[in-house]
Design a protein around this motif. Structure first.
Motif, mmCIF file in Angstrom:
data_model
loop_
_atom_site.group_PDB
_atom_site.id
_atom_site.type_symbol
_atom_site.label_atom_id
_atom_site.label_comp_id
_atom_site.label_asym_id
_atom_site.label_seq_id
_atom_site.Cartn_x
_atom_site.Cartn_y
_atom_site.Cartn_z
ATOM 1 N N ARG A 186 0.836 -1.195 0.000
ATOM 2 C CA ARG A 186 0.000 0.000 0.000
ATOM 3 C C ARG A 186 0.872 1.246 0.000
ATOM 4 N N GLY A 187 0.437 2.254 -0.746
ATOM 5 C CA GLY A 187 1.185 3.503 -0.802
ATOM 6 C C GLY A 187 0.273 4.665 -1.125
ATOM 7 N N GLU A 188 0.590 5.816 -0.540
ATOM 8 C CA GLU A 188 -0.211 7.015 -0.814
ATOM 9 C C GLU A 188 -0.095 7.431 -2.276
ATOM 10 N N GLN A 189 1.136 7.391 -2.791
ATOM 11 C CA GLN A 189 1.391 7.702 -4.197
ATOM 12 C C GLN A 189 2.190 6.571 -4.827
ATOM 13 N N ILE A 190 1.934 6.315 -6.105
ATOM 14 C CA ILE A 190 2.669 5.314 -6.880
ATOM 15 C C ILE A 190 3.164 5.992 -8.151
ATOM 16 N N ILE A 191 4.461 5.838 -8.437
ATOM 17 C CA ILE A 191 5.022 6.394 -9.667
ATOM 18 C C ILE A 191 5.692 5.271 -10.453
ATOM 19 N N VAL A 192 5.263 5.087 -11.687
ATOM 20 C CA VAL A 192 5.837 4.079 -12.578
ATOM 21 C C VAL A 192 6.966 4.735 -13.373
ATOM 22 N N CYS A 193 8.181 4.218 -13.201
ATOM 23 C CA CYS A 193 9.367 4.699 -13.932
ATOM 24 C C CYS A 193 9.972 3.507 -14.667
ATOM 25 N N ALA A 194 9.221 2.968 -15.593
ATOM 26 C CA ALA A 194 9.561 1.684 -16.205
ATOM 27 C C ALA A 194 10.272 1.815 -17.537
ATOM 28 N N GLY A 195 10.858 2.991 -17.816
ATOM 29 C CA GLY A 195 11.643 3.127 -19.036
ATOM 30 C C GLY A 195 10.817 2.938 -20.289
ATOM 31 N N HIS A 196 11.296 2.079 -21.183
ATOM 32 C CA HIS A 196 10.614 1.880 -22.459
ATOM 33 C C HIS A 196 9.592 0.739 -22.403
ATOM 34 N N ASP A 197 9.295 0.209 -21.218
ATOM 35 C CA ASP A 197 8.258 -0.807 -21.087
ATOM 36 C C ASP A 197 6.908 -0.088 -21.021
ATOM 37 N N TYR A 198 6.214 -0.097 -22.134
ATOM 38 C CA TYR A 198 4.932 0.597 -22.228
ATOM 39 C C TYR A 198 3.729 -0.336 -22.082
ATOM 40 N N GLN A 199 3.972 -1.623 -21.807
ATOM 41 C CA GLN A 199 2.882 -2.588 -21.872
ATOM 42 C C GLN A 199 2.563 -3.275 -20.557
ATOM 43 N N THR A 200 3.519 -3.327 -19.615
ATOM 44 C CA THR A 200 3.261 -4.059 -18.373
ATOM 45 C C THR A 200 2.327 -3.294 -17.448
#
Length: 375
Positions: A186-200
């Motif tokens: 659980r988290g108040e904020q979630i940030i996706v920094c997944a580079g060039h993975d645009y599908q997961t």
């Protein structure tokens, strides 16, 4: 509950972790591999200020320069802060650098010096005297990414108490919760920094940006002579790639010369970058191929052209010891995006290959937008 959950331990993920942790926030970072293996360790380690166009990108690069300096101090990173040299090989390239120094550099405060004549001949004992001029970008920095990224992770973990989960695939995110192979968090904020993975993760929202992937061919080589190179190197070829120069009227003659004399360089997006490693070797690249996916197949002739350019620039032969493929996110709606996909769920994406140059300050901006300037 954790304040911030970050997916991805590349430069963007680590920069966001630092920006949040130094504000006193509780941070967890999730990385699918045992150590970062993406663009952040496959690159040249060049944190360039000089090449960035005036405006937000130049501002971010200048701010990131200061952050890198702080990281070098607190995390023990080996950071060269003596700048980079961009060599003019032709009259057209020299005129472009002269115009840049006389106009844009003064107007926007680029910290540069143009070396010509005796000053150029004295550089590295005359090793580069076969060039017409050299632009010294004094604010440019250089590091060895393969060692700098792990060092930054150690600092974040040990000193700022960021909790890392490696070899952990995040399968899904939703407001307030992340689902992974190590369980749900659980988290108040979630940030996706997944580079060039645009599908997961956040595939539908990211697809609206219509981003692409860029693949690059890169080499590590030993020069035949002991250059003791302490600066990153570029050539006038880079002037048609980097926004600081590419839209100047004088750039048109450089581009025309490339198209006339070496159209294969334009076709494959080749411009020369050379970075010394701490071990006397050189990282050499690169080419640019864009698409929805990165082809696994390298072209030997592209490597041959890169080696030829490097040897011409260095004035000596090189022996290749390693080859690899770089891949990064490219060609979105701008140089970067911070996508608010759902309440408390965001994605930070770079659409150009300058994450090392602007990522640290970009993360400060994003975290400030989420929590305010509480640092």
């Amino acid at each position: 509950m954790t304040d911030l959950l970050i997916i991805g331990a590349g430069i963007l993920g680590l920069s966001h972790a630092y920006a949040a942790a130094r504000r006193g926030l509780k941070v967890k970072v999730f990385e699918r591999s045992a150590t970062p293996l993406g663009a952040s360790v496959r690159n040249f380690g060049q944190a360039l200020v000089t090449g960035q166009p005036p405006g937000i990108m130049l501002d971010l690069a200048q701010q990131s320069r200061d952050i890198w300096g702080e990281w070098a101090r607190v995390a023990g990173l080996q950071l060269k802060r003596n700048g980079a040299y961009l060599f003019a090989r032709t009259e057209a390239e020299e005129h472009l650098l002269e115009a840049f120094c006389a106009g844009r550099a003064r107007e926007h405060g680029y910290n540069v010096e143009l070396l010509q004549g005796a000053a150029l001949r004295d550089l590295y004992g005359g090793q580069f005297r076969h060039h017409r001029a050299a632009l010294h970008g004094r604010d440019d920095q250089q590091l060895y990414s393969r060692e700098a990224i792990p060092a930054l992770i150690r600092y974040l973990s040990q000193e700022l108490k960021v909790e890392f989960h490696f070899s952990t695939l995040v399968r899904d995110v939703e407001p307030g919760r992340l689902h992974s192979t190590a369980g749900s968090f659980r988290g108040e904020q979630i940030i996706v920094c997944a580079g060039h993975d645009y599908q997961t993760l956040l595939a539908e929202a990211i697809a609206d940006l219509n981003p692409q992937v860029c693949r690059l061919q890169m080499l590590r080589a030993r020069p035949a002579v002991n250059l003791n190179l302490q600066h990153a190197l570029l050539t006038g070829l880079s002037c048609v790639h980097y926004g600081a120069f590419a839209d100047l009227p004088e750039a048109a003659a450089v581009q025309a010369q490339i198209l006339r004399d070496a159209p294969h360089l334009h076709e494959h997006g080749i411009h020369l970058l050379i970075s010394p490693t701490p071990y006397g070797e050189l990282i050499i690249g690169d080419s640019h191929q864009y698409g929805s996916d990165a082809s696994p197949f390298n072209a030997e002739r592209v490597d041959d052209w890169l080696i030829e350019l490097a040897e011409q620039t260095l004035g000596c032969t090189v022996q290749v010891v390693e080859r690899w493929q770089g891949v990064y996110g490219a060609r979105g709606p701008g140089p970067f995006s911070f996508l608010r996909a759902a309440p408390g769920v965001s994605a930070a994406l770079m659409h150009t290959g300058v994450g090392m140059s602007v990522g640290p300050a970009l993360a400060e901006r994003n975290i400030s937008g989420l929590w305010g300037d509480t640092a």
